[in-house]
Design a protein around this motif. Structure first.
Motif, PDB file in Angstrom:
ATOM      1  N   MET A   1      17.799 -30.532   2.745  1.00 43.83           N
ATOM      2  CA  MET A   1      16.373 -30.816   2.569  1.00 43.83           C
ATOM      3  C   MET A   1      16.084 -32.103   1.784  1.00 43.83           C
ATOM      4  N   LYS A   2      16.792 -32.303   0.669  1.00 44.83           N
ATOM      5  CA  LYS A   2      16.459 -33.440  -0.201  1.00 44.83           C
ATOM      6  C   LYS A   2      16.569 -34.782   0.509  1.00 44.83           C
ATOM      7  N   PRO A   3      17.679 -35.063   1.224  1.00 49.86           N
ATOM      8  CA  PRO A   3      17.764 -36.375   1.877  1.00 49.86           C
ATOM      9  C   PRO A   3      16.628 -36.620   2.884  1.00 49.86           C
ATOM     10  N   VAL A   4      16.207 -35.567   3.575  1.00 52.78           N
ATOM     11  CA  VAL A   4      15.144 -35.764   4.573  1.00 52.78           C
ATOM     12  C   VAL A   4      13.775 -35.886   3.895  1.00 52.78           C
ATOM     13  N   LEU A   5      13.576 -35.158   2.803  1.00 56.20           N
ATOM     14  CA  LEU A   5      12.321 -35.334   2.043  1.00 56.20           C
ATOM     15  C   LEU A   5      12.188 -36.807   1.663  1.00 56.20           C
ATOM     16  N   GLU A   6      13.296 -37.395   1.210  1.00 53.23           N
ATOM     17  CA  GLU A   6      13.271 -38.791   0.750  1.00 53.23           C
ATOM     18  C   GLU A   6      13.101 -39.764   1.917  1.00 53.23           C
ATOM     19  N   SER A   7      13.923 -39.583   2.958  1.00 54.39           N
ATOM     20  CA  SER A   7      13.897 -40.576   4.037  1.00 54.39           C
ATOM     21  C   SER A   7      12.585 -40.481   4.834  1.00 54.39           C
TER      22      SER A   7
ATOM     23  N   THR B   1       6.950 -30.527   5.293  1.00 56.67           N
ATOM     24  CA  THR B   1       6.486 -30.591   3.899  1.00 56.67           C
ATOM     25  C   THR B   1       5.837 -31.945   3.624  1.00 56.67           C
ATOM     26  N   ILE B   2       6.503 -33.018   4.061  1.00 57.99           N
ATOM     27  CA  ILE B   2       5.980 -34.368   3.823  1.00 57.99           C
ATOM     28  C   ILE B   2       4.717 -34.613   4.650  1.00 57.99           C
ATOM     29  N   ASP B   3       4.737 -34.202   5.922  1.00 57.20           N
ATOM     30  CA  ASP B   3       3.543 -34.389   6.759  1.00 57.20           C
ATOM     31  C   ASP B   3       2.318 -33.735   6.111  1.00 57.20           C
ATOM     32  N   LEU B   4       2.491 -32.493   5.674  1.00 56.76           N
ATOM     33  CA  LEU B   4       1.363 -31.781   5.066  1.00 56.76           C
ATOM     34  C   LEU B   4       0.939 -32.459   3.764  1.00 56.76           C
TER      35      LEU B   4
ATOM     36  N   ILE C   1       8.002 -40.682  -3.119  1.00 57.08           N
ATOM     37  CA  ILE C   1       8.291 -39.316  -3.561  1.00 57.08           C
ATOM     38  C   ILE C   1       9.198 -39.361  -4.773  1.00 57.08           C
ATOM     39  N   GLN C   2       8.859 -38.556  -5.770  1.00 54.08           N
ATOM     40  CA  GLN C   2       9.714 -38.431  -6.953  1.00 54.08           C
ATOM     41  C   GLN C   2      10.237 -37.013  -6.954  1.00 54.08           C
TER      42      GLN C   2
ATOM     43  N   LEU D   1      -1.378 -28.866  -3.315  1.00 52.13           N
ATOM     44  CA  LEU D   1      -0.021 -28.360  -3.564  1.00 52.13           C
ATOM     45  C   LEU D   1       0.591 -27.831  -2.274  1.00 52.13           C
ATOM     46  N   VAL D   2       1.800 -28.308  -1.966  1.00 49.85           N
ATOM     47  CA  VAL D   2       2.560 -27.752  -0.844  1.00 49.85           C
ATOM     48  C   VAL D   2       3.795 -27.077  -1.438  1.00 49.85           C
ATOM     49  N   LEU D   3       3.877 -25.760  -1.302  1.00 54.37           N
ATOM     50  CA  LEU D   3       5.075 -25.035  -1.719  1.00 54.37           C
ATOM     51  C   LEU D   3       6.035 -25.060  -0.544  1.00 54.37           C
TER      52      LEU D   3
END
Ligand code: GAL
Ligand code: CA
Length: 340
Positions: free
Chosen positions: A51-57, A295-298, A66-67, A117-119
């Protein structure tokens, strides 16, 4: 001399705010959006590796900042991190709860600050979700993973009579559960076993162990202990609620020179390798890449004040959970090549 010191002092006081003024001048395109995010624990194979690498990229692809901070498996640390993000004035929060039972307190913080907030990955109750109009969830339908895993195991059990080592018609199994109270762990534990009973096959649980961090070390320790226990010889099936714990169980079995049927969930690269090498009998793709994208789209949409799924292919549930649920897929020795 004195003048020089005074000048330096003034510069030191003003400098930290220079960035803020520059920020304020930009208009709210994606490029000025700041997402305050966390991962419940950077030690988690799936969250950190998939998940983390795709959240970032993907955030970068959309031009957002994104932090992502590490909550180190402690809800108290996450609560502080949320407070800091709010003080910093991020545009939106993308939060991976440590303790799903703490959803309400995080939602309350976001609501008070009026920050959307997106959980993701750990879901709050419908009640908690209903308490704020700007909170959404991205994850899966937890039960689906257990159902798919259960169906794979039932199919193999029926096709291989030798799996019933003692021939009593009962599946003697051990279970590596994961985090107690986590909707994924609870649903997988229930549904995988229910697939057998639904098929008219009796089951007997020899042991179950839980681990809030879903870790490989835990899988290794528990499996090693089970194999040398009084019921070690009776085990016919190893059910793992994630790959990480399964990897540990595989290592323990290899060390003990045994090969018991073993199934897990996530379909990490390493799991596909274990399938290729005949060490794992099946896993279930937990599509972290698409969960991260959703998550990022929302987050970007709601930060801009748009509807959460506007301009995307995601759909929100209408049952009050306000969720985007990404589908699971079964991965077996027959089809694993497609997932590499
Ligand atoms: C699950 C995943 C586990 C673990 C957990 C963390 O969806 O299958 O491996 O990462 O999330 O909350
Ligand atoms: Ca048996």
């Amino acid at each position: 001399m004195k003048k020089a010191i005074l000048f330096t002092l003034i510069i030191m006081m003003v400098l930290p705010f220079a960035g803020l003024f520059a920020e304020g001048q930009k208009d709210k395109g994606s490029d000025s959006i700041v997402i305050g995010a966390n991962i419940y624990n950077f030690q988690d194979n799936f969250m950190n590796g998939v998940m983390k690498p795709v959240l970032e990229s993907y955030a970068a692809e959309l031009g957002a900042e994104i932090q992502i901070v590490d909550s180190e498996g402690q809800q108290a640390i996450l609560n502080n991190q949320v407070d800091i993000f709010i003080t910093k004035g991020v545009d939106v929060l993308a939060i991976n709860l440590v303790d799903p039972a703490s959803a309400q307190s995080v939602i309350d913080k976001a609501k008070k600050a009026d920050i959307p907030l997106v959980l993701f990955n750990k879901e709050g109750t419908k009640e908690a979700m209903a308490s704020y109009d700007k909170v959404w969830y991205v994850g899966t339908d937890s039960a689906e993973s257990g159902i798919i895993q259960g169906q794979m195991m039932v199919a193999d059990w029926k096709a291989n009579p030798k799996m019933d080592k003692n021939g009593d018609g009962v599946v003697q199994y051990v279970m590596l559960k994961g985090e107690p109270g986590h909707p994924d762990a609870e649903a997988r534990t229930r549904e995988s076993v229910k697939a057998f009973t639904d098929a008219g096959i009796k089951v007997k649980q020899l042991a179950l162990e839980a681990d809030p961090n879903w870790s490989t070390q835990h899988g290794n320790d528990k499996m090693a202990a089970w194999l040398t226990s009084s019921f070690g010889k009776d085990i016919e099936l190893v059910i793992c609620n994630n790959d990480g714990m399964g990897f540990g169980a595989i290592t323990a079995m290899k060390a003990a020179g045994v090969r018991l049927p073993i199934y897990s969930v996530d379909a990490l690269d390493q799991a596909l390798t274990h399938i290729a090498e005949g060490e794992l009998d099946g896993t279930v793709l937990n599509d972290g890449a698409n969960q991260a994208k959703a998550t990022i789209d929302l987050a970007v949409n709601v930060a801009k004040g748009k509807a959460p799924t506007e301009g995307t292919n995601w759909t929100l549930t209408t049952d009050g959970s306000k969720a985007v649920r990404v589908a699971y897929v079964g991965v077996t020795p027959k089809n694993y090549q497609e997932f590499r």
